[in-house]
Every structure is written in C-alpha cells, then in structure tokens.
Design an enzyme around this catalytic site. Structure first.
Site, short mmCIF file in Angstrom:
data_model
loop_
_atom_site.label_atom_id
_atom_site.label_comp_id
_atom_site.label_asym_id
_atom_site.label_seq_id
_atom_site.Cartn_x
_atom_site.Cartn_y
_atom_site.Cartn_z
N TYR A 57 0.84 -1.20 0.00
CA TYR A 57 0.00 0.00 0.00
C TYR A 57 0.88 1.25 0.00
CZ TYR A 57 -3.55 3.41 1.41
OH TYR A 57 -4.38 4.51 1.46
N LEU A 104 -31.13 14.40 20.95
CA LEU A 104 -31.98 13.31 21.42
C LEU A 104 -32.39 13.56 22.87
CD1 LEU A 104 -30.06 10.18 20.07
CD2 LEU A 104 -32.15 11.16 19.14
N LYS A 145 -23.81 5.06 21.67
CA LYS A 145 -23.84 6.53 21.71
C LYS A 145 -22.39 6.99 21.89
CE LYS A 145 -25.79 10.60 23.92
NZ LYS A 145 -24.47 11.26 24.01
N CYS A 474 -18.90 40.82 47.57
CA CYS A 474 -19.33 42.20 47.81
C CYS A 474 -19.74 42.46 49.26
CB CYS A 474 -20.48 42.58 46.87
SG CYS A 474 -22.02 41.68 47.23
#
Length: 841
Positions: A57, A104, A145, A474
C-alpha cells in the site's frame, strides 16, 4: 540504409510519445492508483480484511504522490493523498444545515447498591412509542452513543463535497479539508448503487489507544495533554491546518441519512446501516443490533454497559431507535428531538477523592452555590478538581465536610457532583468528656466524693458546613426566601461577580450578540470598574478600552517580568503602541447590537426563569418592550409555557425601580429593540376567568371566576366598584396593592390590540405575512437563514422545517433540493429572496 537518413529520423520521432500521450497515460494511471488505494483502504477499514501488506500500500501511495506532484491538475477529488492534509485555512466558513441536526432526549437507568438497573424511563419511552403507533409493536435498533462530535457529510455523485459540524443544530462550520484526513471516511462512495446525493450523519471520535499515544507525544513535546478523547477529537477537527489533523488519528461512524436522492431506498434503519457499509463506511460491528421488544433492548444495553471498558472507543450510552422508517415518520418530532429515538445513558462513572475545601460561587442571578474543592481525581474520562454541592440543604443532607472522603460522580457525564460521604473514613479527633461516676456525680462536679477517671471520645475534626452569611465578593447579605432551595446574594449589580456574569450573559451570542466582546474583556472592564451597568457598554470608547488593556497587560508583565502584550520594545527600549483595530472592532460590535430583536433583548436582561423560549413568548404576546414592561402578573401567568412562578418573577423584575431605570438607560444610550408582531394575543389566552383565577392572594377556581366576572357586568370597572359582589372579593380589592393591580389590568387591556386587530395587521403586523407558514430552503443570496426567519416572524409569519399542504410559501435559494420539488408537486407558492423582501415590505 544510411542510419542518418531523413527517413530514419522521422521514424524515431514517431516512436517518441507526445506530451498529450504522456498526460493521458498519467491521468489513466492516477485514476487506476486512486481506485486501487481506495479499495485497499475499504478492505482495511471497513471489511477488516486487507488483501495486501502495508508495504505494498505504501509503495503504491508514494507512486501516486509522485504522479500528482508532476501533474497537479490531474489530482482527483477522491485521491487518498488528501488524507495527509493541505495548506492552512484562514478560518472556517459557516454551513447552514438543510435538515437541522437535532438532539436526542435522554433516558437514565440508575443502579441500586446491588447493581440492579431501574429501567422505568425506558419502559415509559416504549409505552409512548406504542401509544403513538396506536398500539403497534415496534422493533428497535440499539447502537452505541459515541462520545465524539456529530458531523454531517454531503456526497454528490458519490464524491465527498462538504463536511460540517453540528454547531447549534441549524448552522455549523465547514471542516471538509480536515474530514478528508480521516482514514475511514470514503472520499468516493463504493458500490454501483451510489445515490446522486446523500447526506450522512455520524460521529467523529478518537480511539482510546490513539488518545493515549497523542497525549504521550504532547508530553514529550512539552505541550498540554488533552483531558479526554472527545476533547482531543474536537481540538483536532477544528485545526485550521489540516496537516495537524492528519497526524491525529480520527475515526468516523455513521448513524443516519439526513437526505438522499436516488440509490437504495431503505425501509428500516437496520437497512440504512447495512447500506452505509456497502457504500464504504465502517460500522461498530458486534456492538449494535435489531430487537423485537424493549426487554431484548434492555438486555443488550446491560451487556454493553459491562462491555464498555473493553471497547476501543468511549461511549456514554446506547441510542435506541424505532427500526421502521415509516413508523419513525408516523411518530414525528417533539420540540427539537424525535419521538422515535432516545439516548439511553449509562450510569455516570464514580470515583473516591477527598474534600480539601468548600467555598461558594456567585452566579449572575445571585445564586450561591457551594462547591467542593477536591484532590484531583480521574473520573468519567476527565480529571475532576471541583464538584457542585448544589445548595445548603444538599450539603446538610449528605453531611459533606472538609477532609471527608467522598464519592464523586460526573452527573450525566458532564457536571461533577458529590454523591455521598464515606463516613468511616472521616477524620476524627479525641476530646475529653464529662462522664458519670455511677453514683450520679459528674467528672466536672466539684463536690463529687469519688471522681471518675478521665475519658475521651472521638468527634469529627471539622464542623458541619454552613453557607456564609455575607457574599465573599461584595459583603452583601446572603438571603434565602421561604420555600426556596437556593440562597442568593442580595447585592445585585453591586456584586462584582453578578455584574461580570450578568454582562457576559447580556453580550452573549444568543442575547445581544456583541461581536468581539468576550468574557475576558468583560471581566477586565468590571474588575477595573470601567463598566458597572449594561448601558455602560454603549458608552465605551477607544481610550477606555485602551486603558483596560494597558492595565491588564501591565499586570501580566509585572508577574512575568516581560514587556506587556500589545506593545513592543524598540532599540531605544521605549514602548511603541500597537494599532487599535481590536478596540474599533469591539465598538463596531456594540454599535451593531443596538437594534436587537425584542426576544433577544428580553433574554439579555437576565430575568430569572426567562430563557430563550420564554423571551420569545413574551415578544410574540406583547409586541413591544413597553407592553412587556407593563404586563400584569395575572396576564403573564396565562401565557403558554409561563405559569405562576415565572410570571411572578417577570412581574417582580419590572416592578423594581432600579430595573426600569436600567432599561431607560439602555434606551437613552441608543438601544432600540425591534417591534415584534403580536402572534400570541393575550386576549386569546388571558380570558377573564383565567386571569381572575391567577390574581395574587385571591384563591378562586376558573368556574367561580367566570361567575364573578358575570356578576361584575363583564368589565373590570365592575370588579373595582360593584358593592354587590362577594365580601371576600371586596376585602381583596380594598387592599391598596390589589386596587392598583386592577387599575393596571384595566389600562393594559384597553391599550392592547384585540385578537382580531392583531390578525388584521395592526401594530406592525404585515397582513400578507401574518399567520402564513413559510419554509426556507437552499442558500439565499444575501440573507442568512436565521435572518430570514427573524424577518418573517417579526411580520407575524411562522417558519416550518418541512413542506406540507399547509405551507403557504417556500422561499428557495441556490441548491434548494427536495423541499423545492415537493413545493412544486403540491402547488405551493415559491418565492425568491427578492420576492420575500417585497412581500415583507
């Protein structure tokens, strides 16, 4: 024959190939090598069955490279040499998704202490699907997933022509040059049945082994390592120099067809997956399947959860889809997610670590959130050093203290949180205690005749945590309203933390969209007290911005003992100021933000509980800023998606004099929110019986409210003055604040357009556009998709994502595609951009 004869010379010339012959041969050989190398890559990456050794290759690859170097004009679009990358880009172009890339809905299956799953959410999903199919029995496909980046690949005539990131679902970035370096993405589709056009959606990710190798190289080169494979993939894919992307091995797995013309037409999702493989894509073989019922799906989910650590890639759950494409179409979508699919997340990963400190963070609305500072721990693929403790109630319930060993979980694999304390590991100290001597005397009793021996007991080294009484930023009081879980700093915009976060939100992309003004600049402007209020942004000038930058650079220079950024040191040692183009860009961005859409402006104000959707509802209901400012709480509570709590928050915001003054300052500074068409008239939703039933401090059902309205003569004046009305009503209206509210309601309804007036085009509604449904398709000459949508909505129209018989107009640009074809088939009116602008007036 004389070898030097003229005839012999001509014969020799005839044997010499011409330039055109050489070029033709080169073109043929380039085509041959390209096809051959792509086939070998397909065998290697897709079939996992290489037919030649790597050395063969590589030899052919170098041969192709040499040919393309000598004949660059003959390089083919699907050449595998593109996988090494090309010249750097100046930036990524925007890409509008013809079909939005939706998200989803998530479902979770928590585990108990024995590892048993609770699949209630998945059974509920299955029931919703069955109900949507009128009792039909769906098959499901379940697939990994992947924890990567969603990508859309567009092929025309089988050749990859564009790759885009998901972005916000509507607009992404063009990453074609980088995607071409991903080895297992076919640059030309395989097979004979390739479609004329196909858009393939999928996930780009980095394999675990490649991630480890990349971080090793990063460390060896003195560069910062990546936190997890997903971040590494994202950083690699967004390189402007695709040669860097090519050096970082990325993979792609397809999961859906967004659109297609010609080719194989699948009837099932499982057929789509098989088609992907036939076209040359890789699939997560062995890690997906088609099942007859939800129980089989859940069994496979549990199998994959156990198999997860062994996988070569990171996944954070499984995606479950209805297999039948016809059933998918029947079920449709809800909001921005399909009803026919769900992301079934795995239980979040957990780890043990130690709480080193607990402090608080102040959000833009003043919310005080306790945060645990942790010994660094690797969990869920990232190093975690901080974890939310949510609020005081949660801290007390879990009894989290400094020094505790705790279980940390990445909730949803995103936000780290402290789950529980390992109490047996809590640090203790010994302390003396007074004990009885058995006769009734105590050790500390001076009159005890027989004092008992000294005794000690173990007590926790650290006291229970309590939120501070005053804001650490503060020093304003921290208050907690009754019934509220969250405590808040009372400092408002006096609090530097709230001020900075509020201004960052105000300038953000989804709010005022002030181009060029980022978080760092805002934080510096606030820290140097150059900006205190929203309107101060519109008073900025170049000297002020220069002062901000010089002060910030001086701080950096002093700490680094280096010349400050933004200046240079010449031979004389004197600092020379750089151009101020950056400041001019910020001011241009501020100026451009002065005419926002009303919904954006309302969202930018940072009203508690008002997100993008609620802001849009307010804009569509009232049309102008002035009406929103005067909208009574009971009317707000009647609007879609708002309700009592949100209405009270909105009314409270506009009831404060300082908030009204802040808005007046913005208007005085030249900010002019656009008028919005009234497409949700309050008269339609705030019917008398509904707003009466939502009056603060007066409990009444809508039926009884209707009766009260009729007794009052069906007008607000009757409610104000009629002495024959029930005594509890008369007592309520006698309170000064309630009397003022009724007067406000009367004035408000008198000035609001009726539903008929709104429909007829009053208050800026375009009669030709109001109530009409538009579909946008293709690339418009001058308008971006969201700009066109905003113009249509501002005129009272609606924008849909699909063409149907109910569509009034399709606005078509270049490369309009199937939506235009469907419009022509249905006889829907088609407009150009110019015709749309004419219609809008």
């Amino acid at each position: 024959m004389n070898p030097n004869s003229k005839h012999n010379t001509n014969f020799t010339n005839l044997l010499k190939p011409s330039d055109s012959d050489i070029k033709q041969f080169a073109a043929q050989h380039i085509r041959h090598l390209t096809d051959l190398l792509n086939r070998y890559a397909y065998e290697y990456y897709t079939l996992d069955a290489p037919s030649v050794p790597d050395a063969e290759y590589d030899k052919l690859f170098r041969e192709l490279e040499a040919l393309e170097l000598n004949h660059p004009e003959l390089k083919l679009p699907d050449s595998p040499t593109q996988r090494v990358g090309g010249e750097p880009l100046a930036g990524f172009a925007e890409v509008r998704h013809e079909v939005p890339m939706l998200s989803l809905t998530n479902a979770f299956s928590p585990q108990d202490e024995n590892g048993v799953f609770d699949h209630a959410e998945m059974y509920a999903f299955d029931q919703r699907v069955r109900d949507g199919l009128d009792g039909g029995k769906p098959e499901y496909v379940i697939e990994p997933k992947f924890d990567g980046l969603a990508i859309s690949l567009l092929y025309r005539d089988g050749v990859l022509v564009q790759a885009a990131t998901r972005g916000d679902g509507t607009t992404g970035e063009d990453v074609t040059q980088n995607i071409k370096t991903v080895s297992n993405i076919p640059l030309r589709l395989h097979g004979e049945n390739t479609p004329e056009l196909i858009e393939v959606r999928g996930e780009v990710l980095m394999l675990k082994a490649d991630f480890v190798a990349l971080n090793k190289r990063q460390a060896e080169n003195g560069q910062k390592p990546f936190a997890n494979p997903r971040n590494a993939a994202a950083g690699s894919l967004r390189q402007l120099d695709s040669r860097i992307t090519a050096q970082r091995k990325l993979h792609f797995f397809p999961y859906s067809v967004a659109r297609q013309q010609d080719g194989f037409v699948a009837e099932e999702h499982i057929q789509e997956l098989a088609y992907f493989q036939a076209l040359g894509f890789s699939l997560p073989n062995g890690n997906f399947g088609c099942f007859k019922n939800i129980d089989e799906v859940l069994a496979f989910y549990e199998h994959m959860q156990q198999k997860r650590p062994e996988l070569p890639y990171e996944i954070d759950g499984m995606v479950v889809k209805v297999n039948s494409l016809a059933q998918q179409h029947e079920l449709g979508f809800i909001s921005r997610a399909p009803r026919w699919a769900v992301a079934h997340k795995f239980p979040a990963e957990e780890a043990l670590t130690i709480v080193e400190a607990i402090d608080v963070q102040i959000g833009r609305t003043g919310a005080v959130t306790p945060v645990a500072r942790l010994q660094p721990v690797f969990v869920g693929g990232v190093t975690v050093t901080n974890a939310t403790l949510h609020n005081q109630d949660e801290v007390s319930r879990k009894d989290v203290r400094v020094g505790d060993t705790v279980v940390v979980r990445r909730a949803g694999d995103v936000i780290p949180e402290v789950v529980r304390v390992i109490f047996e590991r809590r640090p203790m100290r010994e302390t003396a205690v007074a004990v009885s001597d058995g006769i009734g005397h105590r050790q500390d009793d001076l009159f005890a005749e027989t004092p008992s021996a000294n005794q000690t007991q173990s007590v926790p080294l650290h006291k229970p945590y309590r939120l501070p009484t005053h804001c650490p930023i503060c020093r304003s009081e921290i208050e907690r309203e009754e019934g509220e879980a969250v405590a808040r700093c009372s400092g408002g915009m006096l609090c530097q933390a709230q001020r900075a976060q509020g201004l960052i939100h105000f300038a953000s992309r989804k709010a005022m969209d002030i181009d060029g003004l980022g978080e760092k600049q805002i934080e510096q402007l606030v820290a140097q007290d150059l900006v205190r209020h929203f309107a101060d942004l519109y008073r900025l000038d170049i000297p002020t911005l220069q002062k901000m930058k010089e002060t910030a650079d001086k701080t950096v220079a002093e700490s680094d003992q280096m010349p400050s950024e933004g200046s240079s040191v010449g031979a004389s040692g004197k600092h020379k100021k750089q151009p101020v183009k950056w400041a001019e860009n910020i001011l241009a961005g501020i100026e451009a933000s002065k005419t926002p859409e009303l919904a954006r402006f309302l969202f930018a104000l940072g009203i508690r509980h008002v997100g993008e959707r609620t802001a849009k509802t307010l804009a569509q209901a009232f049309g102008t800023l002035e009406r929103v400012r005067r909208a009574p709480e009971p009317v707000l509570a009647c609007l879609p998606d708002i309700g009592t709590v949100v209405a009270r928050s909105i009314a409270h915001f506009f009831a404060q004099a300082e908030q009204q003054a802040m808005i007046d300052e913005l208007l005085a500074a030249g900010v002019a929110p656009q008028t919005q068409a009234v497409t949700i008239p309050p008269a339609r939703h705030a019917e008398p019986q509904r707003w009466i039933a939502r009056l603060p401090g007066f409990k009444i059902s809508e039926n009884k409210a209707q009766a009260l309205w009729e007794l009052a003569g069906k007008n607000i004046e009757g409610l104000q003055t009629d002495k024959a009305l029930p005594t509890d009503w008369q007592a309520w209206r006698s309170e000064p604040q309630n009397a003022a509210l009724l007067e406000n309601l009367k004035t408000f309804f008198a000035q609001m357009p009726s539903e008929d007036e709104a429909a007829q085009g009053s208050d800026g509604i375009n009669k030709a556009v109001a109530g009409k449904t538009f579909v946008l398709t293709g690339t418009l000459p001058t308008l971006k998709r969201d700009q066109a949508q905003s113009l249509i909505e501002a005129a009272g129209g609606k924008v849909s994502g699909s063409v149907s018989k109910k569509t009034d107009y399709v606005v078509a640009g270049e490369a309009a595609g199937s939506k235009l074809e469907k419009a022509n088939a249905l006889g829907v009116s088609v407009l150009s951009e110019a015709e749309l602008l004419t219609l809008l007036g």
